[in-house]
Design a protein around this motif. Structure first.
Motif, PDB file in Angstrom:
ATOM      1  N   GLN A   1       0.821  -1.209   0.000  1.00 17.90           N
ATOM      2  CA  GLN A   1       0.000   0.000   0.000  1.00 17.90           C
ATOM      3  C   GLN A   1       0.859   1.265   0.000  1.00 17.90           C
ATOM      4  N   SER A   2       2.009   1.215   0.685  1.00 14.56           N
ATOM      5  CA  SER A   2       2.885   2.389   0.727  1.00 14.56           C
ATOM      6  C   SER A   2       3.388   2.758  -0.666  1.00 14.56           C
ATOM      7  N   ILE A   3       3.777   1.742  -1.436  1.00  9.92           N
ATOM      8  CA  ILE A   3       4.247   1.977  -2.799  1.00  9.92           C
ATOM      9  C   ILE A   3       3.128   2.561  -3.653  1.00  9.92           C
ATOM     10  N   PHE A   4       1.921   2.013  -3.492  1.00  8.02           N
ATOM     11  CA  PHE A   4       0.754   2.512  -4.237  1.00  8.02           C
ATOM     12  C   PHE A   4       0.522   3.993  -3.938  1.00  8.02           C
ATOM     13  N   LEU A   5       0.497   4.349  -2.652  1.00  2.31           N
ATOM     14  CA  LEU A   5       0.225   5.731  -2.260  1.00  2.31           C
ATOM     15  C   LEU A   5       1.292   6.683  -2.786  1.00  2.31           C
ATOM     16  N   GLU A   6       2.541   6.234  -2.751  1.00  2.00           N
ATOM     17  CA  GLU A   6       3.628   7.088  -3.222  1.00  2.00           C
ATOM     18  C   GLU A   6       3.517   7.352  -4.723  1.00  2.00           C
ATOM     19  N   MET A   7       3.120   6.330  -5.471  1.00  2.00           N
ATOM     20  CA  MET A   7       3.088   6.463  -6.930  1.00  2.00           C
ATOM     21  C   MET A   7       1.792   7.085  -7.446  1.00  2.00           C
ATOM     22  N   PHE A   8       0.655   6.762  -6.801  1.00  2.74           N
ATOM     23  CA  PHE A   8      -0.636   7.170  -7.347  1.00  2.74           C
ATOM     24  C   PHE A   8      -1.432   8.118  -6.458  1.00  2.74           C
ATOM     25  N   GLY A   9      -1.008   8.251  -5.198  1.00  6.65           N
ATOM     26  CA  GLY A   9      -1.784   9.066  -4.275  1.00  6.65           C
ATOM     27  C   GLY A   9      -2.955   8.290  -3.695  1.00  6.65           C
ATOM     28  N   ASP A  10      -3.720   8.933  -2.833  1.00  3.54           N
ATOM     29  CA  ASP A  10      -4.870   8.281  -2.209  1.00  3.54           C
ATOM     30  C   ASP A  10      -5.895   7.879  -3.268  1.00  3.54           C
ATOM     31  N   PRO A  11      -6.330   6.595  -3.275  1.00  2.00           N
ATOM     32  CA  PRO A  11      -7.240   6.128  -4.328  1.00  2.00           C
ATOM     33  C   PRO A  11      -8.669   6.667  -4.211  1.00  2.00           C
ATOM     34  N   VAL A  12      -9.012   7.257  -3.089  1.00  2.00           N
ATOM     35  CA  VAL A  12     -10.363   7.797  -2.907  1.00  2.00           C
ATOM     36  C   VAL A  12     -10.424   9.275  -3.292  1.00  2.00           C
ATOM     37  N   SER A  13      -9.468  10.061  -2.766  1.00  2.00           N
ATOM     38  CA  SER A  13      -9.472  11.498  -3.076  1.00  2.00           C
ATOM     39  C   SER A  13      -8.802  11.809  -4.414  1.00  2.00           C
TER      40      SER A  13
ATOM     41  N   ARG B   1       3.350   0.511 -15.561  1.00  2.00           N
ATOM     42  CA  ARG B   1       4.517  -0.337 -15.834  1.00  2.00           C
ATOM     43  C   ARG B   1       5.506  -0.282 -14.668  1.00  2.00           C
ATOM     44  N   LYS B   2       5.787   0.925 -14.170  1.00  2.00           N
ATOM     45  CA  LYS B   2       6.717   1.086 -13.050  1.00  2.00           C
ATOM     46  C   LYS B   2       6.166   0.442 -11.777  1.00  2.00           C
ATOM     47  N   PHE B   3       4.854   0.587 -11.583  1.00  2.68           N
ATOM     48  CA  PHE B   3       4.227  -0.013 -10.405  1.00  2.68           C
ATOM     49  C   PHE B   3       4.337  -1.532 -10.433  1.00  2.68           C
ATOM     50  N   ASN B   4       4.096  -2.126 -11.584  1.00  3.85           N
ATOM     51  CA  ASN B   4       4.169  -3.574 -11.691  1.00  3.85           C
ATOM     52  C   ASN B   4       5.594  -4.090 -11.502  1.00  3.85           C
ATOM     53  N   LEU B   5       6.580  -3.332 -11.977  1.00  2.90           N
ATOM     54  CA  LEU B   5       7.973  -3.714 -11.731  1.00  2.90           C
ATOM     55  C   LEU B   5       8.270  -3.717 -10.233  1.00  2.90           C
TER      56      LEU B   5
END
Length: 390
Positions: free
Chosen positions: A185-197, A351-355
């Motif tokens: 989840q930390s990687i997700f938030l860093e790359m994409f930001g909060d998925p709700v807001s 692509r970067k996220f999946n890597l």
């Protein structure tokens, strides 16, 4: 040096149930044990109840260091689960539906804990388990008749110290896996930001518009008999998804049917989403499989989308559990899933996220193998300890 066997009733000063009182989770007074307090075989201060009780008038229910909590009312798989109280939280009252066993003067508490946790003791316990619908129990009277080995006190301390070191290694491996899992989840938030807001302003879409969502087939049921016509096919059930840690690498059941066509099989790479029981648990198939209608499959022609949706859904899990209607059990449907709003990052970001996820998966697998090895080591040492070979 010879060992003696003693009954639980003789080895412990007492074996008793706790204080019967209605509890709540609102912090008020001293914490009280609940069944879930020892769900992970430790005394978890975050899983206690409260009833506005103070120490005065409840001294007899206060646990002491070395007291062992024992699950005697639970599902069959969890009957006999125990944990040792070691002073955390500082003051803890013994509540109903867990037995407290206080070791006698000739019994070292940690040795007693490992003896009660051993497979041999569980094998002796199971014949006394009374099974009912959704619950099982064992009586205090029957528990007291079971025997545990009792070497002299110095030998108990030596064995407990060895098993403590092996158990600490297991705990470290478990903690390492939990840390790696939280990094997802930390990687997700860093790359994409909060998925709700969606602070980075990614384009919004509906989950049903970015890929195919479909339920498994209702007639899929475990058969586990490869001799049946049509052969045996991997059958993924909700428990396999819930316990997958993101990737479904194993299965416990098979499905055999002469008419099972490839259209009912989902390919490797499919994202499985549970819609009943443990709602919104996810896992990516690493092999072709089929599943029942309590599981939804998601696939997309967009590269890397299944991995992205898997982590994105982990942020929505609590919300989906809240809105799920409860009949016999909570569940959601395809319509709810298809209408979920999801932010769509760029192809390069995916692509970067999946890597990053692939690299993390390698580290997670290494940690799980290390955990498995430490578990094998502990089991071996425990077997040798209670066979007088350690």
């Amino acid at each position: 040096m010879s060992w003696t066997n003693v009954t639980v009733g003789d080895a412990f000063d007492f074996v008793r149930n706790g204080k019967s009182i209605k509890q709540s989770k609102e912090v008020d007074g001293l914490p009280i044990t609940r069944i879930e307090t020892i769900a992970d075989r430790i005394v978890d201060p975050a899983r206690v109840g409260y009833a506005g009780l103070n120490e005065a008038g409840n001294e007899q229910w206060l646990l002491r260091n070395g007291d062992i909590l024992f699950s005697h009312i639970n599902s069959v798989d969890h009957i006999g689960k125990c944990a040792i109280y070691e002073g955390v939280p500082e003051k803890l009252l013994h509540g109903m539906n867990l037995l407290a066993l206080r070791p006698g003067r000739l019994l070292h508490p940690k040795f007693a804990y490992y003896a009660l946790s051993h497979d041999r003791f569980r094998a002796r316990l199971l014949p006394f388990v009374n099974k009912a619908v959704n619950q099982a129990s064992v009586s205090t009277t029957n528990l007291k008749t079971l025997e545990i080995p009792l070497p002299h006190l110095a030998e108990q301390k030596r064995i407990a110290a060895i098993l403590d070191k092996a158990d600490q290694l297991r705990q470290k491996r478990r903690q390492a896996i939990a840390l790696l899992d939280s990094l997802t989840q930390s990687i997700f938030l860093e790359m994409f930001g909060d998925p709700v807001s969606n602070p980075k302003g990614w384009q919004w879409s509906k989950l049903g518009e970015i890929g195919n969502l479909d339920r498994g087939v209702s007639k899929h049921r475990p058969r586990n008999d490869p001799r049946l016509l049509g052969g045996a096919h991997p059958l993924i059930q909700t428990g396999d998804v819930s316990n997958s840690s993101g990737y479904i690498r194993a299965f416990r059941s098979t499905y055999s049917d002469l008419g099972l066509s490839q259209s009912k099989m989902w390919p490797a790479g499919t994202l499985c989403i549970t819609i009943a029981a443990n709602i919104a648990s996810t896992g990516i198939l690493t092999f072709p499989a089929c599943f029942p209608d309590s599981v939804v499959g998601f696939s997309s022609s967009r590269p890397g989308m299944s991995q992205y949706v898997r982590v994105w859904m982990s942020f929505l899990k609590k919300t989906l559990e809240t809105i799920a209607p409860a009949v016999a059990q909570k569940n959601i449907n395809l319509a709810i899933l298809r209408e979920l709003d999801i932010p769509l990052p760029s192809a390069e970001s995916l692509r970067k996220f999946n890597l990053a996820m692939d690299q993390l998966a390698i580290e997670q697998e290494k940690s799980r193998l290390q955990k498995q090895n430490s578990g094998v080591l502990f089991a071996s040492l425990q077997h040798r300890a209670f066979s007088g070979q350690l």
